[in-house]
Design an enzyme around this catalytic site. Structure first.
Site, short mmCIF file in Angstrom:
data_model
loop_
_atom_site.label_atom_id
_atom_site.label_comp_id
_atom_site.label_asym_id
_atom_site.label_seq_id
_atom_site.Cartn_x
_atom_site.Cartn_y
_atom_site.Cartn_z
N CYS A 2 15.90 -2.11 -3.91
CA CYS A 2 16.42 -0.75 -3.92
C CYS A 2 15.90 -0.06 -5.18
CB CYS A 2 17.93 -0.76 -3.94
SG CYS A 2 18.62 -1.81 -2.65
N ARG A 27 10.34 1.47 -2.95
CA ARG A 27 11.12 0.25 -3.18
C ARG A 27 12.08 -0.06 -2.03
NH1 ARG A 27 11.07 -1.19 -8.71
NH2 ARG A 27 12.85 -2.52 -8.33
N TRP A 73 17.46 -0.49 0.43
CA TRP A 73 16.82 -1.39 1.39
C TRP A 73 17.90 -2.40 1.73
CZ3 TRP A 73 15.51 -6.50 2.15
CH2 TRP A 73 14.49 -6.75 3.09
N ASN A 99 21.46 -2.53 -7.52
CA ASN A 99 20.32 -3.21 -6.90
C ASN A 99 20.55 -4.69 -7.12
OD1 ASN A 99 17.85 -4.02 -5.95
ND2 ASN A 99 16.65 -3.19 -7.67
N GLY A 100 20.40 -5.51 -6.05
CA GLY A 100 20.63 -6.94 -6.17
C GLY A 100 21.62 -7.38 -5.12
N GLU A 480 -5.49 -12.47 4.08
CA GLU A 480 -5.08 -11.19 3.51
C GLU A 480 -5.33 -10.05 4.51
OE1 GLU A 480 -3.32 -10.07 1.32
OE2 GLU A 480 -4.00 -8.03 0.92
N LYS A 484 -2.53 -7.54 5.98
CA LYS A 484 -2.65 -6.08 5.85
C LYS A 484 -2.45 -5.40 7.20
CE LYS A 484 -2.40 -5.62 2.70
NZ LYS A 484 -2.08 -6.16 1.44
N GLU A 487 1.23 -5.64 8.51
CA GLU A 487 2.27 -4.90 7.79
C GLU A 487 2.18 -3.39 7.97
OE1 GLU A 487 0.32 -5.58 3.38
OE2 GLU A 487 2.45 -5.29 3.52
N HIS A 503 -8.53 -26.46 16.95
CA HIS A 503 -7.32 -27.28 16.91
C HIS A 503 -6.11 -26.51 17.42
CE1 HIS A 503 -9.63 -30.30 14.81
NE2 HIS A 503 -10.11 -29.32 14.07
N LYS A 602 8.33 -2.39 -1.55
CA LYS A 602 7.21 -2.73 -2.43
C LYS A 602 7.56 -3.86 -3.39
CE LYS A 602 3.17 -1.80 -4.36
NZ LYS A 602 2.03 -2.29 -3.56
C1 F6R Z 1 1.46 -7.03 0.94
C2 F6R Z 1 2.38 -6.92 -0.15
C3 F6R Z 1 3.31 -8.04 -0.43
C4 F6R Z 1 3.29 -8.37 -1.93
C5 F6R Z 1 4.35 -9.42 -2.26
C6 F6R Z 1 4.29 -9.84 -3.71
O1 F6R Z 1 0.64 -5.92 1.03
O2 F6R Z 1 2.39 -5.94 -0.84
O3 F6R Z 1 2.99 -9.16 0.32
O4 F6R Z 1 2.01 -8.82 -2.26
O5 F6R Z 1 5.61 -8.91 -1.98
O6 F6R Z 1 4.48 -8.74 -4.55
P1 F6R Z 1 4.09 -8.80 -6.07
O7 F6R Z 1 2.61 -8.93 -6.15
O8 F6R Z 1 4.60 -7.52 -6.64
O9 F6R Z 1 4.77 -10.00 -6.64
#
Ligand code: F6R
Length: 607
Positions: A2, A27, A73, A99-100, A480, A484, A487, A503, A602
């Site tokens: 949050c 966030r 969130w 937050n938490g 990766e 991408k 998500e 496999h 994020k």
């Molecule tokens: C994917 C993404 C997440 C972050 C993950 C770790 O695009 O953004 O998978 O990579 O939540 O976040 P950080 O790097 O901030 O620890």
């Protein structure tokens, strides 16, 4: 997860609270609210959905010289107006944002209900407001300390009391909070982006700190009331970097920033003539570095994938055995800390709770953990034993793009540094540094192909399952790429080691399955050709990211995206770019909320 904002000063704070929340919307974004204090009366406005929904409910004349705000969130309690923050105490005199997660909230809530308190929400956070009222016996500050001493779990909390308009109370345990020191006002927020347009002077709170903030001063203590001296830091980022400029989305802007952000990640860190790197923040003497004989990397999500690329680099260039850990797994696995080992905690935000807690577990065992973070002053950056900032600049889109390539650049530098301390010749080091310096220009040439990539994305956007295949150092790249795509577009996608498809995953291939191969010209090229032929024989729709002029691959697949040749170990810095763009354009074609995909946040600050 949050986002929290707070203000105390001379001006009406409503605009700041709303704008600050918009800056923090990345966030968490299922609901939001603000509460302002005017003439000893609290007024609270909350609404589900994006911040604009809440903003549209505000009456035209809302005034407050202090106030708090929150973007949520959801973790406990569904997404409703009532569960949105701020939460008020029963008598309407105390308001909090949190937050938490309050782990013992059920017990606290039952006791409060038995005492006659009536709850309006199902959120764990509401107990905090009620406890403030219950513990209050004439002194807000004291009630705040008492309340925090009853809470188990994690929190960043800001509280306001209607009868004490001169100060706000702030407490931190496990969820980031930072003060902004303004001109006759003080801000508080989950991260600096909320107040960057107003001040660049920041004070980072540590875990187990409580702060009483006035318009023109603040007092920080620990939980035993012992006063703490705090340093005021100057934030390097500019507010302008938080704007989309002419781009439609932050994700696109951040993809296009990569030539610059990668160059920033190595700027001032290379010694071109002797073919090595210097990384001052490691806080390690050469002798100490030379003694390291194995590496551990801890991270989540995209940062984990960067760590996997890092493991290929470290093993190949420095011959250092490297194990990469998913932070949420390793922290519950009683990790084995080998002698002469060095750990890295990799995190864009520097606040990911699993990475932070895994890092602490390694430190508890006596391990040395270096941070690879983007956000300066973040928890991981501060608590690690040294480290390297990646300097990507603020990453606003939830999907991480430029932080990934900057993290790779840092691992490259570290691998060259360690390689040169071990077996790598000066000649090889010089060559590698030259290759690295050509990467930004090569990235530019890939970004010029964005229209071609958009066309390819359009062609395949209606299909439901994508497979991404690669070998060697391209394997984490396809992981990766698949992350991408899923998500931002919600399209199912998997990234697999190409050698593994026989496999199991090859069973997924049919005429509606786009299969994307990442196939740079390296020692695994011929093996990849065989894999392409296997998939082709089963009718898959084939797309390849390969090097310019690779006619062999062109002859085998339906669509090709070419990237310039580079030192094979550096290829992830280039091959990921078209795949980031492809995810973006597929999501755009499908009408998705690209910068704020559903269910995501994020900065993942809860477990
Ligand atoms: C994917 C993404 C997440 C972050 C993950 C770790 O695009 O953004 O998978 O990579 O939540 O976040 P950080 O790097 O901030 O620890």
């Amino acid at each position: 997860m949050c986002g929290i904002v707070g203000y105390i000063g001379k001006e009406n704070c409503v605009n700041f609270l709303v704008e600050g929340l918009k800056r923090l919307e990345y966030r968490g974004y299922d609901s939001s609210g603000i509460c302002v204090l005017n003439e000893k009366k609290l007024s609270c406005y909350k609404k589900t959905g994006k911040i604009v929904n809440m903003e549209s409910t505000l009456p035209s004349e809302v005034i407050g010289k202090s106030g708090i705000g929150h973007t949520r969130w959801a973790t406990h309690g569904e997404v409703t107006d009532a569960n949105a923050h701020p939460h008020l105490s029963a008598n309407g005199k105390f308001a909090i944002v949190h937050n938490g997660i309050i782990e013992n909230y059920q017990v606290l809530r039952e006791k409060l209900i038995a005492d006659g308190f009536e709850f309006k929400s199902t959120s764990d956070s509401e107990v905090i407001a009620m406890l403030l009222e219950k513990n209050f016996s004439g002194n807000f500050e004291k009630a705040f300390y008492q309340t925090l001493s009853l809470l188990e779990g994690t929190y960043g909390i800001v509280a306001v009391f209607a009868d004490e308009p001169d100060y706000l109370m702030v407490g931190r345990k496990g969820s980031p909070l930072v003060l902004g020191i303004g001109d006759g006002c003080t801000f508080v927020a989950s991260d600096v982006s909320a107040f960057l347009g107003h001040t660049k002077q920041a004070v980072y709170l540590e875990d187990n700190e409580i702060c009483k903030i006035y318009a023109d001063s603040f007092i920080t203590t620990d939980f035993t009331l012992e006063k703490k001296q705090k340093e005021i830091a100057t934030i390097e980022w500019d507010a302008i970097e938080l704007d989309k400029k002419d781009y439609q989305h932050f994700m696109l802007k951040e993809i296009f920033e990569q030539p610059e952000s990668v160059a920033r990640a190595y700027a001032g860190r290379i010694l071109a003539d002797i073919g090595t790197a210097k990384l001052g923040g490691l806080n390690m003497e050469p002798r100490e570095l030379a003694a390291v004989d194995n590496i551990g990397i801890i991270a989540c999500g995209t940062s984990y994938h960067a760590g996997l690329v890092g493991s290929y680099l470290l093993e190949e260039l420095a011959r250092l055995q490297t194990v990469v850990h998913i932070a949420s797994e390793i922290r519950y696995k009683n990790p084995i800390l080998r002698r002469n080992s060095l750990q890295f905690a990799v995190s864009q935000s520097g606040e990911t709770i699993d990475t932070l807690l895994a890092m602490r577990e390694f430190q508890r065992k006596g391990g040395k953990v270096l941070g690879v973070c983007n956000v300066v002053g973040s928890s991981i950056a501060r608590e690690s034993d040294g480290g390297v900032y990646v300097h990507s600049g603020p990453e606003v889109a939830v999907a991480s793009t430029k932080a990934f390539t900057s993290q790779l650049t840092v691992f490259l530098l570290f691998s060259i540094l360690m390689g040169r301390m071990r077996d790598m010749s000066q000649y090889r080091g010089v060559q590698l540094i030259e290759d690295l310096q050509q990467i930004p220009q090569k990235m530019e040439s890939i970004l010029k192909k964005s229209e071609q990539i958009a066309e390819i994305a359009k062609k395949y956007a209606g299909l439901n399952n994508f497979l991404f295949l690669g070998r060697g150092i391209s394997y984490p790249v396809v992981m990766e790429a698949a992350l991408k795509l899923k998500e931002v577009s919600y399209v199912h996608s998997e990234g697999y080691a190409a050698g593994e498809i026989k496999h199991g995953p090859i069973a997924l291939v049919d005429k509606n399955t786009p299969v994307v191969f990442v196939v740079p010209q390296d020692h695994l090229h011929d093996k990849m050709v065989s894999n392409i032929q296997e998939v082709k024989a089963r009718g898959g729709r084939l797309i390849a990211v390969c090097n310019e002029g690779d006619e062999k691959i062109r002859s085998l697949v339906e669509d090709v995206i070419e990237v310039p040749k580079t030192e094979p170990l550096f290829s992830p810095l280039l091959t990921i770019l078209p795949l980031q763009l492809m995810s973006y354009y597929v999501a755009k074609e499908l009408g998705c909320d690209i910068d704020q995909p559903r269910n995501l946040a994020k900065s993942v600050t809860v477990e």
